[in-house]
Motif scaffolding. Structure first.
Motif, PDB file in Angstrom:
ATOM      1  N   LEU A 171       0.858  -0.721  -0.129  1.00  0.00           N
ATOM      2  CA  LEU A 171       0.007   0.114  -0.473  1.00  0.00           C
ATOM      3  C   LEU A 171       0.750   1.503   0.318  1.00  0.00           C
ATOM      4  CD1 LEU A 171      -2.775  -0.950   3.073  1.00  0.00           C
ATOM      5  CD2 LEU A 171      -2.704  -0.751  -0.475  1.00  0.00           C
ATOM      6  N   ASN A 172       2.100   1.131   0.626  1.00  0.00           N
ATOM      7  CA  ASN A 172       2.248   2.508   0.747  1.00  0.00           C
ATOM      8  C   ASN A 172       4.205   2.156   1.499  1.00  0.00           C
ATOM      9  OD1 ASN A 172       3.809   4.583   1.378  1.00  0.00           O
ATOM     10  ND2 ASN A 172       1.855   5.653   2.617  1.00  0.00           N
ATOM     11  N   ASP A 173       4.750   2.201   0.546  1.00  0.00           N
ATOM     12  CA  ASP A 173       6.514   1.756   0.914  1.00  0.00           C
ATOM     13  C   ASP A 173       7.820   3.014   1.213  1.00  0.00           C
ATOM     14  OD1 ASP A 173       6.829   3.517  -1.057  1.00  0.00           O
ATOM     15  OD2 ASP A 173       8.366   1.974  -2.430  1.00  0.00           O
ATOM     16  N   GLN A 174       6.615   4.142   2.303  1.00  0.00           N
ATOM     17  CA  GLN A 174       7.164   5.555   2.326  1.00  0.00           C
ATOM     18  C   GLN A 174       6.790   5.569   4.526  1.00  0.00           C
ATOM     19  OE1 GLN A 174       6.829   8.605   0.618  1.00  0.00           O
ATOM     20  NE2 GLN A 174       8.235  10.095   1.826  1.00  0.00           N
ATOM     21  N   ILE A 175       7.408   5.653   5.179  1.00  0.00           N
ATOM     22  CA  ILE A 175       7.165   5.897   6.487  1.00  0.00           C
ATOM     23  C   ILE A 175       7.601   6.985   6.970  1.00  0.00           C
ATOM     24  CG2 ILE A 175       8.400   3.589   7.370  1.00  0.00           C
ATOM     25  CD1 ILE A 175       5.951   3.052   9.499  1.00  0.00           C
ATOM     26  N   SER A 176       7.437   7.522   7.978  1.00  0.00           N
ATOM     27  CA  SER A 176       8.194   9.079   8.540  1.00  0.00           C
ATOM     28  C   SER A 176       8.087   8.981   9.689  1.00  0.00           C
ATOM     29  CB  SER A 176       7.412  10.459   8.795  1.00  0.00           C
ATOM     30  OG  SER A 176       5.476   9.941   9.106  1.00  0.00           O
ATOM     31  N   PRO A 177       8.922  10.103  10.158  1.00  0.00           N
ATOM     32  CA  PRO A 177       9.071   9.335  11.553  1.00  0.00           C
ATOM     33  C   PRO A 177       8.628   9.768  12.597  1.00  0.00           C
ATOM     34  CG  PRO A 177      11.561  11.153   9.859  1.00  0.00           C
ATOM     35  CD  PRO A 177       9.998  10.874   9.527  1.00  0.00           C
ATOM     36  N   SER A 178       7.002  10.172  12.124  1.00  0.00           N
ATOM     37  CA  SER A 178       6.143  10.814  12.771  1.00  0.00           C
ATOM     38  C   SER A 178       5.412   9.470  12.935  1.00  0.00           C
ATOM     39  CB  SER A 178       5.298  11.931  12.948  1.00  0.00           C
ATOM     40  OG  SER A 178       4.914  11.794  11.546  1.00  0.00           O
ATOM     41  N   SER A 179       5.342   8.908  11.626  1.00  0.00           N
ATOM     42  CA  SER A 179       4.772   7.099  12.461  1.00  0.00           C
ATOM     43  C   SER A 179       5.419   6.140  13.203  1.00  0.00           C
ATOM     44  CB  SER A 179       4.670   7.614  10.104  1.00  0.00           C
ATOM     45  OG  SER A 179       3.735   8.133   9.849  1.00  0.00           O
ATOM     46  N   LEU A 180       6.595   6.474  12.720  1.00  0.00           N
ATOM     47  CA  LEU A 180       7.785   5.635  13.521  1.00  0.00           C
ATOM     48  C   LEU A 180       6.508   6.324  15.312  1.00  0.00           C
ATOM     49  CD1 LEU A 180      11.032   5.501  12.041  1.00  0.00           C
ATOM     50  CD2 LEU A 180       8.854   3.454  11.787  1.00  0.00           C
ATOM     51  N   THR A 181       7.032   7.282  15.727  1.00  0.00           N
ATOM     52  CA  THR A 181       6.689   7.614  16.649  1.00  0.00           C
ATOM     53  C   THR A 181       4.397   7.536  17.186  1.00  0.00           C
ATOM     54  OG1 THR A 181       7.375   9.863  16.256  1.00  0.00           O
ATOM     55  CG2 THR A 181       5.929   9.285  18.632  1.00  0.00           C
ATOM     56  N   ASP A 182       4.341   6.843  16.250  1.00  0.00           N
ATOM     57  CA  ASP A 182       3.033   6.307  16.144  1.00  0.00           C
ATOM     58  C   ASP A 182       2.756   4.720  16.371  1.00  0.00           C
ATOM     59  OD1 ASP A 182       1.354   8.667  16.296  1.00  0.00           O
ATOM     60  OD2 ASP A 182       1.433   8.588  14.051  1.00  0.00           O
ATOM     61  N   ALA A 183       3.770   4.509  15.986  1.00  0.00           N
ATOM     62  CA  ALA A 183       3.856   2.636  15.520  1.00  0.00           C
ATOM     63  C   ALA A 183       4.342   2.190  17.244  1.00  0.00           C
ATOM     64  CB  ALA A 183       4.919   1.981  14.833  1.00  0.00           C
ATOM     65  N   ALA A 184       5.166   3.171  17.662  1.00  0.00           N
ATOM     66  CA  ALA A 184       6.065   2.804  18.839  1.00  0.00           C
ATOM     67  C   ALA A 184       4.714   3.214  20.062  1.00  0.00           C
ATOM     68  CB  ALA A 184       6.976   3.901  19.798  1.00  0.00           C
ATOM     69  N   ILE A 207      12.736  -5.792   6.139  1.00  0.00           N
ATOM     70  CA  ILE A 207      13.126  -4.273   5.983  1.00  0.00           C
ATOM     71  C   ILE A 207      14.047  -4.730   4.771  1.00  0.00           C
ATOM     72  CG2 ILE A 207      10.728  -5.123   6.970  1.00  0.00           C
ATOM     73  CD1 ILE A 207      12.992  -2.962   9.093  1.00  0.00           C
ATOM     74  N   GLU A 208      13.781  -3.563   3.997  1.00  0.00           N
ATOM     75  CA  GLU A 208      14.948  -2.369   3.559  1.00  0.00           C
ATOM     76  C   GLU A 208      14.738  -0.839   4.298  1.00  0.00           C
ATOM     77  OE1 GLU A 208      17.343  -0.837  -0.114  1.00  0.00           O
ATOM     78  OE2 GLU A 208      15.714  -2.341   0.107  1.00  0.00           O
ATOM     79  N   ARG A 209      15.401  -0.499   4.567  1.00  0.00           N
ATOM     80  CA  ARG A 209      15.491   1.001   5.321  1.00  0.00           C
ATOM     81  C   ARG A 209      16.190   1.846   5.220  1.00  0.00           C
ATOM     82  NH1 ARG A 209      15.164   2.892  11.634  1.00  0.00           N
ATOM     83  NH2 ARG A 209      14.154   5.061  11.027  1.00  0.00           N
ATOM     84  N   LYS A 210      15.745   2.758   3.924  1.00  0.00           N
ATOM     85  CA  LYS A 210      16.522   4.226   3.265  1.00  0.00           C
ATOM     86  C   LYS A 210      16.268   5.165   4.418  1.00  0.00           C
ATOM     87  CE  LYS A 210      17.310   1.687  -0.769  1.00  0.00           C
ATOM     88  NZ  LYS A 210      17.065   1.697  -2.183  1.00  0.00           N
ATOM     89  N   LYS A 211      16.442   6.285   4.414  1.00  0.00           N
ATOM     90  CA  LYS A 211      15.998   7.671   4.497  1.00  0.00           C
ATOM     91  C   LYS A 211      14.825   8.361   4.476  1.00  0.00           C
ATOM     92  CE  LYS A 211      18.516  12.191   6.096  1.00  0.00           C
ATOM     93  NZ  LYS A 211      19.216  13.024   5.293  1.00  0.00           N
ATOM     94  N   GLY A 212      13.863   7.653   5.666  1.00  0.00           N
ATOM     95  CA  GLY A 212      12.498   7.933   5.438  1.00  0.00           C
ATOM     96  C   GLY A 212      11.210   6.972   5.298  1.00  0.00           C
TER      97      GLY A 212
END
Length: 232
Positions: A171-184, A207-212
């Motif tokens: 659905l969406n391969d981009q996740i922002s820092p604020s989304s990571l805060t929500d996840a936590a 997973i593969e993680r790049k900037k943002g």
């Protein structure tokens, strides 16, 4: 939101999800199909509640916002799910914001028609009772899951919920820092610990993680780790 005037399709959805008996004959003319685009809001926290929606296709994200503007994701929902049920029964404003994670299709009906033609209808009331009690049971399971399972399992379940719909499409391969805060916040851990687990997932090839950005590379591996998807 786009209204879809297709009675045959509406009836098909009702048959597939076995809800034909929920709405009596007087209500049927007031039922409609509504389509929502990905990322479109279905309803917003504290707005007046007007519609009862039944999710028949797609995935929803439900979240709440604090007075300070911080958001917390509460859950993800797939069919069959009802939006506006508690608000209708209690006569209150929208409790949480509901957003389309993927393209979504809902059966909708305005509260005023429910009040006029089915306020005391046993079939509708039983349906709402079953839906609401299911939500409490799921919430209880979610709380137990957060207490009993390690962060790795909870994060794997979260990633599966936020990235994939019922067609197994990313659905969406981009996740922002604020989304990571929500996840936590959702899975009950710190932002720092969450980042440590994400680095481990990268090392394991999940997973593969790049900037943002986060890209799921091994869904089967995440599914095996999660064992169940408690956030849906």
């Amino acid at each position: 939101m786009k209204q879809r005037l297709d009675r045959e399709l509406l009836n098909d959805y009702m048959r597939v999800h076995r809800i034909e008996s929920v709405f009596n004959e007087r209500l049927l003319p007031y039922l409609s199909l509504y389509d929502f685009d990905q990322d479109e809001l279905i309803c917003s926290q504290d707005d007046p509640a007007q519609y009862l929606y039944i999710l028949v296709k797609g995935k929803l994200k439900i979240y709440t916002t604090s007075p300070e503007g911080k958001t917390l994701i509460l859950s993800f929902k797939t069919p069959l799910e009802v939006i506006g049920d508690i608000e209708y029964v209690r006569g209150m404003d929208i409790m949480n914001t509901v957003e389309a994670v993927s393209p979504v299709r809902m059966i909708g009906i305005q509260y005023r028609w429910l009040d006029q033609y089915a306020k005391d209808d046993p079939a509708l009331l039983k349906f709402l009772l079953n839906i609401i009690t299911d939500k409490f049971a799921i919430k209880s399971d979610s709380m137990r899951f957060n207490l009993m399972y390690p962060v790795e399992v909870r994060l794997a379940s979260y990633l599966l919920s936020i990235f994939f719909d019922d067609t197994d499409r990313l659905l969406n391969d981009q996740i922002s820092p604020s989304s990571l805060t929500d996840a936590a916040n959702l899975i009950g851990t710190s932002y720092r610990h969450l980042n440590r687990v994400l680095r481990r997932f990268c090392s394991d090839g999940l997973i593969e993680r790049k900037k943002g950005f986060i890209l799921i590379k091994d869904r089967e591996g995440l599914s095996a780790l999660a064992s169940q998807n408690i956030y849906e």
